[in-house]
Design a protein around this motif. Structure first.
Motif, mmCIF file in Angstrom:
data_model
loop_
_atom_site.group_PDB
_atom_site.id
_atom_site.type_symbol
_atom_site.label_atom_id
_atom_site.label_comp_id
_atom_site.label_asym_id
_atom_site.label_seq_id
_atom_site.Cartn_x
_atom_site.Cartn_y
_atom_site.Cartn_z
ATOM 1 N N GLY A 197 46.813 29.716 43.589
ATOM 2 C CA GLY A 197 45.511 29.151 43.248
ATOM 3 C C GLY A 197 44.391 30.166 43.376
ATOM 4 O O GLY A 197 43.516 30.262 42.513
ATOM 5 N N HIS A 198 44.432 30.948 44.456
ATOM 6 C CA HIS A 198 43.399 31.964 44.646
ATOM 7 C C HIS A 198 43.512 33.081 43.601
ATOM 8 O O HIS A 198 42.491 33.579 43.125
ATOM 9 N N ILE A 199 44.729 33.448 43.241
ATOM 10 C CA ILE A 199 44.894 34.470 42.195
ATOM 11 C C ILE A 199 44.353 33.949 40.870
ATOM 12 O O ILE A 199 43.654 34.669 40.153
ATOM 13 N N ARG A 200 44.646 32.702 40.539
ATOM 14 C CA ARG A 200 44.117 32.119 39.290
ATOM 15 C C ARG A 200 42.588 32.135 39.282
ATOM 16 O O ARG A 200 41.962 32.523 38.295
ATOM 17 N N LYS A 201 41.981 31.718 40.390
ATOM 18 C CA LYS A 201 40.516 31.717 40.485
ATOM 19 C C LYS A 201 39.960 33.131 40.371
ATOM 20 O O LYS A 201 38.970 33.363 39.670
ATOM 21 N N ALA A 202 40.587 34.070 41.063
ATOM 22 C CA ALA A 202 40.120 35.458 41.011
ATOM 23 C C ALA A 202 40.257 36.021 39.599
ATOM 24 O O ALA A 202 39.357 36.724 39.119
ATOM 25 N N GLY A 254 39.868 45.956 41.085
ATOM 26 C CA GLY A 254 39.214 47.206 41.451
ATOM 27 C C GLY A 254 39.341 47.574 42.911
ATOM 28 O O GLY A 254 38.610 48.412 43.410
ATOM 29 N N GLY A 255 40.267 46.927 43.608
ATOM 30 C CA GLY A 255 40.465 47.205 45.027
ATOM 31 C C GLY A 255 39.586 46.374 45.947
ATOM 32 O O GLY A 255 39.653 46.512 47.162
ATOM 33 N N PHE A 256 38.750 45.497 45.370
ATOM 34 C CA PHE A 256 37.949 44.604 46.213
ATOM 35 C C PHE A 256 38.854 43.527 46.812
ATOM 36 O O PHE A 256 39.945 43.251 46.313
ATOM 37 N N CYS A 257 38.380 42.891 47.855
ATOM 38 C CA CYS A 257 39.109 41.833 48.538
ATOM 39 C C CYS A 257 39.473 40.719 47.550
ATOM 40 O O CYS A 257 38.596 40.126 46.924
ATOM 41 N N ALA A 258 40.762 40.436 47.435
ATOM 42 C CA ALA A 258 41.240 39.438 46.474
ATOM 43 C C ALA A 258 40.686 38.046 46.791
ATOM 44 O O ALA A 258 40.317 37.298 45.880
ATOM 45 N N TYR A 259 40.617 37.695 48.063
ATOM 46 C CA TYR A 259 40.076 36.388 48.436
ATOM 47 C C TYR A 259 38.595 36.307 48.058
ATOM 48 O O TYR A 259 38.132 35.298 47.518
ATOM 49 N N GLY A 260 37.854 37.357 48.310
ATOM 50 C CA GLY A 260 36.442 37.395 47.939
ATOM 51 C C GLY A 260 36.247 37.189 46.446
ATOM 52 O O GLY A 260 35.370 36.441 46.021
ATOM 53 N N VAL A 261 37.068 37.847 45.640
ATOM 54 C CA VAL A 261 36.961 37.695 44.184
ATOM 55 C C VAL A 261 37.257 36.258 43.778
ATOM 56 O O VAL A 261 36.616 35.709 42.885
ATOM 57 N N SER A 262 38.184 35.602 44.482
ATOM 58 C CA SER A 262 38.472 34.194 44.162
ATOM 59 C C SER A 262 37.260 33.303 44.434
ATOM 60 O O SER A 262 37.134 32.221 43.860
#
Length: 128
Positions: A108-113, A63-71
């Motif tokens: 790894g961060h994409i998988r978590k997000a 949704g355009g939120f920070c990808a790292y934050g979502v992870s």
């Protein structure tokens, strides 16, 4: 369409331009499309038509939120000028420092997000 605010998606940047121009480009009020209640601006008619033909291809992840934050299970605002396309998907981050952290373990961060997003997508950032 609910016009309760006038802030366009991606802060007015053209979502197609990231893919076609390789950089963020501000959209124009002359080329506008609405998708799922969000208004997007485009630099030109050609980009608007590409978006309308396949919006999911051009929409930012999470949704355009920070990808790292979502992870991390959070929803932080993102800067449309701090971005990366990975496997054809547009990812945004809060700022350059956060993006560097995110890129240290990109897959790894994409998988978590990807795992976290369905559980937080409908929640307000303050709830997280």
């Amino acid at each position: 369409m609910n016009n309760t605010h006038s802030t366009p998606g991606l802060s007015g940047y053209d979502p197609v331009a990231y893919h076609t121009e390789g950089m963020p480009v501000k959209g124009s009020g002359y080329h506008v499309a609405e998708h799922e209640g969000v208004t997007y601006l485009f630099a030109n008619k050609k980009n608007r038509k590409k978006f309308e033909a396949d919006p999911r291809k051009y929409l930012p992840a999470y949704g355009g939120f920070c990808a790292y934050g979502v992870s991390l299970g959070k929803k932080f605002a993102s800067d449309p000028e701090v971005w990366r396309i990975e496997n054809g998907k547009l990812f945004l981050n809060l700022d350059g420092d956060i993006q560097r952290k995110w890129e240290k373990d990109l897959s790894g961060h994409i998988r978590k997000a990807d795992v976290n997003w369905p559980g937080i997508e409908e929640k307000a950032p303050a709830e997280l």
